[in-house]
Motif scaffolding. Structure first.
Motif, PDB file in Angstrom:
ATOM      1  N   ALA A   2       0.860  -1.182   0.000  1.00 22.42           N
ATOM      2  CA  ALA A   2       0.000   0.000   0.000  1.00 22.42           C
ATOM      3  C   ALA A   2       0.894   1.229   0.000  1.00 22.42           C
ATOM      4  O   ALA A   2       1.877   1.292   0.746  1.00 22.42           O
ATOM      5  CB  ALA A   2      -0.902  -0.003   1.230  1.00 22.42           C
ATOM      6  N   ALA A   3       0.573   2.191  -0.835  1.00 22.34           N
ATOM      7  CA  ALA A   3       1.409   3.382  -0.970  1.00 22.34           C
ATOM      8  C   ALA A   3       0.732   4.587  -0.339  1.00 22.34           C
ATOM      9  O   ALA A   3      -0.490   4.750  -0.434  1.00 22.34           O
ATOM     10  CB  ALA A   3       1.706   3.660  -2.436  1.00 22.34           C
ATOM     11  N   SER A   4       1.530   5.417   0.323  1.00 24.54           N
ATOM     12  CA  SER A   4       1.041   6.702   0.815  1.00 24.54           C
ATOM     13  C   SER A   4       1.871   7.807   0.169  1.00 24.54           C
ATOM     14  O   SER A   4       3.077   7.654  -0.038  1.00 24.54           O
ATOM     15  CB  SER A   4       1.142   6.786   2.339  1.00 24.54           C
ATOM     16  N   LEU A   5       1.213   8.896  -0.182  1.00 24.25           N
ATOM     17  CA  LEU A   5       1.863  10.029  -0.817  1.00 24.25           C
ATOM     18  C   LEU A   5       1.979  11.173   0.181  1.00 24.25           C
ATOM     19  O   LEU A   5       1.021  11.487   0.898  1.00 24.25           O
ATOM     20  CB  LEU A   5       1.078  10.491  -2.043  1.00 24.25           C
ATOM     21  N   ALA A 215      10.186   6.550   7.871  1.00 23.58           N
ATOM     22  CA  ALA A 215       9.959   5.440   6.942  1.00 23.58           C
ATOM     23  C   ALA A 215      11.274   4.734   6.627  1.00 23.58           C
ATOM     24  O   ALA A 215      11.335   3.490   6.587  1.00 23.58           O
ATOM     25  CB  ALA A 215       9.317   5.959   5.666  1.00 23.58           C
ATOM     26  N   GLN A 216      12.325   5.500   6.422  1.00 28.95           N
ATOM     27  CA  GLN A 216      13.633   4.915   6.135  1.00 28.95           C
ATOM     28  C   GLN A 216      14.120   4.078   7.305  1.00 28.95           C
ATOM     29  O   GLN A 216      14.656   2.972   7.119  1.00 28.95           O
ATOM     30  CB  GLN A 216      14.625   6.034   5.821  1.00 28.95           C
ATOM     31  N   ALA A 217      13.926   4.584   8.538  1.00 36.90           N
ATOM     32  CA  ALA A 217      14.335   3.837   9.723  1.00 36.90           C
ATOM     33  C   ALA A 217      13.562   2.531   9.863  1.00 36.90           C
ATOM     34  O   ALA A 217      14.079   1.542  10.401  1.00 36.90           O
ATOM     35  CB  ALA A 217      14.149   4.699  10.973  1.00 36.90           C
ATOM     36  N   ALA A 218      12.324   2.521   9.351  1.00 33.43           N
ATOM     37  CA  ALA A 218      11.500   1.311   9.412  1.00 33.43           C
ATOM     38  C   ALA A 218      11.770   0.360   8.252  1.00 33.43           C
ATOM     39  O   ALA A 218      11.137  -0.691   8.156  1.00 33.43           O
ATOM     40  CB  ALA A 218      10.023   1.702   9.430  1.00 33.43           C
ATOM     41  N   LEU A 220      11.233   0.999   5.052  1.00 31.05           N
ATOM     42  CA  LEU A 220      10.249   1.127   3.984  1.00 31.05           C
ATOM     43  C   LEU A 220      10.852   1.866   2.794  1.00 31.05           C
ATOM     44  O   LEU A 220      11.542   2.876   2.973  1.00 31.05           O
ATOM     45  CB  LEU A 220       9.017   1.886   4.486  1.00 31.05           C
ATOM     46  N   PRO A 221      10.591   1.408   1.573  1.00 24.84           N
ATOM     47  CA  PRO A 221      11.120   2.095   0.400  1.00 24.84           C
ATOM     48  C   PRO A 221      10.434   3.441   0.179  1.00 24.84           C
ATOM     49  O   PRO A 221       9.224   3.570   0.333  1.00 24.84           O
ATOM     50  CB  PRO A 221      10.836   1.126  -0.756  1.00 24.84           C
ATOM     51  N   ARG A 247       4.169   0.762   1.896  1.00 26.12           N
ATOM     52  CA  ARG A 247       3.984   0.069   3.168  1.00 26.12           C
ATOM     53  C   ARG A 247       3.375  -1.310   2.913  1.00 26.12           C
ATOM     54  O   ARG A 247       2.582  -1.482   1.988  1.00 26.12           O
ATOM     55  CB  ARG A 247       3.073   0.870   4.095  1.00 26.12           C
ATOM     56  N   PRO A 248       3.710  -2.292   3.728  1.00 18.33           N
ATOM     57  CA  PRO A 248       3.113  -3.637   3.552  1.00 18.33           C
ATOM     58  C   PRO A 248       1.605  -3.578   3.721  1.00 18.33           C
ATOM     59  O   PRO A 248       1.072  -2.813   4.534  1.00 18.33           O
ATOM     60  CB  PRO A 248       3.761  -4.464   4.674  1.00 18.33           C
TER      61      PRO A 248
END
Length: 255
Positions: A2-5, A215-218, A220-221, A247-248
């Motif tokens: 799932a993508a968030s902008l 997001a980077q720390a988690a 996530l691309p 996100r997954p």
């Protein structure tokens, strides 16, 4: 996935902050529904207004203009260098960028997170951290062609002096005619990043990059797009800067 902008663009408004000496931003109605049947906005701004990109032509008339650069330079996977906590007007050395540069690959967009968007609209926004020439050289050596910062510039911004005209006039009267003229900004980091072989791109005035750091720390691309207005033979242009975080998917089993 799932993508968030996430919008990384400052709103364009009349009187918004601009680099000292750049054209002021003015938005006003050109046509209105009441008088003309349609709404049309009259927009006056500079090529470096708000969240924008610099093309190599910004520094040298023999270097590529905005429309001479490949679109690939304006989008790609992002790596964020967390530079928050630096003192005002402090130089960013190559050693501070080393962890981020180690993660960069061909086509990476390097994001410099100084935390300076919190000063947007205040005089402190001019006192941002900046890249040392050594740091800019390290970026080029890492193969990065696109650099974006959440501050006014990758180089130090000269203090324009007091905003109060009366105070400015008083200081001018006190200045001796034999005092040396202030040196213009060297823009060393600009010259290194934009003047690299094939040309580079710099984006400035991004908004808060904290969600991207998290997001980077988690793990996530993160993808970033910095596509500019297509101005002909231009030194730069405003952009709509947008980050995409993948996100997954949540668990959809059951029921």
């Amino acid at each position: 996935m799932a993508a968030s902008l996430i919008d990384l663009t400052h709103p364009v408004t009349s009187g918004m902050p601009v680099y000292p000496g750049d054209p002021e931003v003015v938005l006003r109605p050109a046509l209105t529904v009441a008088a003309d049947g349609v709404n049309v906005l009259d927009v006056h701004l500079g090529s470096q207004s708000g969240t924008h990109v610099d093309a190599p032509y910004h520094l040298d008339v023999t270097w590529p203009t905005l429309d001479g650069l490949p679109l690939e330079l304006f989008t790609g996977p992002a790596v964020v260098a967390d530079l928050r906590g630096l003192a005002p007007r402090s130089g960013i050395g190559a050693e501070r960028l080393a962890p981020a540069l180690a993660a960069c690959r061909a086509g990476t967009v390097l994001l410099l997170a100084t935390g300076w968007p919190r000063h947007w609209g205040t005089e402190h926004y001019l006192a941002h951290p900046w890249l040392t020439p050594a740091a800019a050289e390290a970026i080029v050596a890492a193969g990065v062609r696109t650099v974006a910062v959440d501050a006014l510039s990758v180089d130090p911004t000269t203090d324009p002096g007091p905003a109060d005209p009366e105070v400015a006039a008083l200081l001018a009267e006190l200045t001796d005619e034999h005092d040396p003229e202030p040196e213009p900004p060297s823009l060393a980091a600009h010259r290194i990043l934009l003047g690299r072989e094939g040309g580079g791109v710099i984006a400035e005035n991004l908004t808060d990059l904290t969600p991207l750091i998290e997001a980077q720390a988690a793990g996530l691309p993160v993808q970033v797009s910095l596509f500019p207005v297509r101005l002909t033979a231009a030194d730069g242009a405003p952009v709509r800067a947008v980050a995409r975080i993948d996100r997954p998917d949540t668990d959809r089993t059951g029921g």
